[in-house]
Write a protein that holds these residues in place. Structure first.
Motif, short mmCIF file in Angstrom:
data_model
loop_
_atom_site.label_atom_id
_atom_site.label_comp_id
_atom_site.label_asym_id
_atom_site.label_seq_id
_atom_site.Cartn_x
_atom_site.Cartn_y
_atom_site.Cartn_z
N ARG A 208 -12.89 4.87 -22.44
CA ARG A 208 -14.13 4.65 -23.18
C ARG A 208 -15.29 4.60 -22.19
O ARG A 208 -15.09 4.50 -20.98
N ILE A 209 -16.48 4.65 -22.69
CA ILE A 209 -17.66 4.54 -21.84
C ILE A 209 -17.65 3.17 -21.18
O ILE A 209 -17.36 2.16 -21.82
N GLY A 210 -17.91 3.13 -19.90
CA GLY A 210 -17.90 1.87 -19.15
C GLY A 210 -16.68 1.77 -18.25
O GLY A 210 -16.11 2.77 -17.84
N THR A 211 -16.25 0.56 -17.98
CA THR A 211 -15.13 0.30 -17.09
C THR A 211 -13.81 0.48 -17.82
O THR A 211 -13.67 0.05 -18.96
N ASN A 212 -12.84 1.12 -17.16
CA ASN A 212 -11.53 1.38 -17.73
C ASN A 212 -10.45 0.98 -16.75
O ASN A 212 -10.69 0.88 -15.54
N THR A 213 -9.25 0.78 -17.26
CA THR A 213 -8.08 0.49 -16.44
C THR A 213 -7.06 1.57 -16.68
O THR A 213 -6.71 1.86 -17.83
N VAL A 214 -6.58 2.18 -15.59
CA VAL A 214 -5.55 3.21 -15.68
C VAL A 214 -4.35 2.75 -14.87
O VAL A 214 -4.49 2.31 -13.73
N LYS A 215 -3.16 2.85 -15.48
CA LYS A 215 -1.92 2.45 -14.82
C LYS A 215 -1.00 3.67 -14.78
O LYS A 215 -0.83 4.35 -15.79
N VAL A 216 -0.41 3.94 -13.60
CA VAL A 216 0.53 5.03 -13.43
C VAL A 216 1.83 4.45 -12.89
O VAL A 216 1.82 3.72 -11.90
N GLU A 217 2.94 4.77 -13.55
CA GLU A 217 4.26 4.30 -13.13
C GLU A 217 5.14 5.50 -12.85
O GLU A 217 5.31 6.37 -13.71
N LEU A 218 5.69 5.58 -11.65
CA LEU A 218 6.58 6.66 -11.26
C LEU A 218 7.99 6.12 -11.12
O LEU A 218 8.23 5.16 -10.39
N SER A 219 8.92 6.71 -11.85
CA SER A 219 10.33 6.36 -11.73
C SER A 219 11.01 7.48 -10.96
O SER A 219 10.94 8.64 -11.34
N THR A 220 11.65 7.13 -9.88
CA THR A 220 12.29 8.12 -9.04
C THR A 220 13.65 7.60 -8.58
O THR A 220 13.94 6.41 -8.72
N THR A 221 14.45 8.48 -8.06
CA THR A 221 15.78 8.07 -7.60
C THR A 221 15.68 7.46 -6.21
O THR A 221 14.72 7.67 -5.48
N ARG A 222 16.70 6.72 -5.84
CA ARG A 222 16.76 6.12 -4.50
C ARG A 222 16.74 7.24 -3.44
O ARG A 222 16.13 7.09 -2.39
N ASN A 223 17.37 8.36 -3.74
CA ASN A 223 17.40 9.48 -2.80
C ASN A 223 15.99 9.97 -2.49
O ASN A 223 15.64 10.22 -1.34
N ASN A 224 15.15 10.10 -3.52
CA ASN A 224 13.76 10.52 -3.30
C ASN A 224 13.00 9.49 -2.49
O ASN A 224 12.21 9.82 -1.62
N ALA A 225 13.23 8.22 -2.76
CA ALA A 225 12.56 7.15 -2.02
C ALA A 225 12.94 7.20 -0.55
O ALA A 225 12.10 7.02 0.34
N MET A 226 14.20 7.46 -0.28
CA MET A 226 14.67 7.51 1.11
C MET A 226 14.07 8.71 1.84
O MET A 226 13.70 8.62 3.00
N LYS A 227 13.95 9.85 1.16
CA LYS A 227 13.34 11.03 1.78
C LYS A 227 11.89 10.76 2.12
O LYS A 227 11.42 11.12 3.19
N THR A 228 11.17 10.11 1.22
CA THR A 228 9.77 9.79 1.46
C THR A 228 9.62 8.84 2.64
O THR A 228 8.78 9.02 3.51
N THR A 229 10.47 7.81 2.68
CA THR A 229 10.42 6.85 3.78
C THR A 229 10.71 7.54 5.11
O THR A 229 10.04 7.29 6.11
N ALA A 230 11.70 8.43 5.12
CA ALA A 230 12.04 9.15 6.35
C ALA A 230 10.89 9.99 6.87
O ALA A 230 10.67 10.11 8.06
N ASN A 231 10.10 10.56 5.94
CA ASN A 231 8.97 11.38 6.36
C ASN A 231 7.86 10.55 6.99
O ASN A 231 7.04 11.09 7.74
N TRP A 232 7.80 9.27 6.71
CA TRP A 232 6.76 8.40 7.26
C TRP A 232 7.15 7.81 8.60
O TRP A 232 6.34 7.23 9.28
N LEU A 233 8.41 7.91 8.97
CA LEU A 233 8.87 7.31 10.24
C LEU A 233 8.56 8.19 11.42
O LEU A 233 8.45 9.34 11.39
#
Length: 75
Positions: free
Chosen positions: A50-75
């Motif tokens: 709406r016009i004015g201030t808004n709140t947006v929430k995003v939730e991502l559900s992923t597998t543990r395998n994807n989380a581990m790949k992402t973590t590995a890329n940051w190391l």
């Protein structure tokens, strides 16, 4: 949201970029229909904001395998 974003042929799009997993989005506590197919997605949130201030929430559900790949890329 500024008034200039409203009117015919106007709207608000949330660009999620790339993700792997299922995503859920809410605009001001209202669910937004979103594809659960991994990839590049833009979500139309025009009906949830709406016009004015808004709140947006995003939730991502992923597998543990994807989380581990992402973590590995940051190391």
């Amino acid at each position: 949201m500024p008034v200039s974003w409203t009117g015919s042929h106007r709207g608000v799009t949330l660009k999620l970029c790339e993700f792997a997993g299922a995503v859920r989005v809410w605009g001001n506590s209202k669910a937004v229909p979103v594809s659960e197919v991994p990839g590049t997605n833009a979500v139309d949130v025009t009906d949830q904001v709406r016009i004015g201030t808004n709140t947006v929430k995003v939730e991502l559900s992923t597998t543990r395998n994807n989380a581990m790949k992402t973590t590995a890329n940051w190391l």
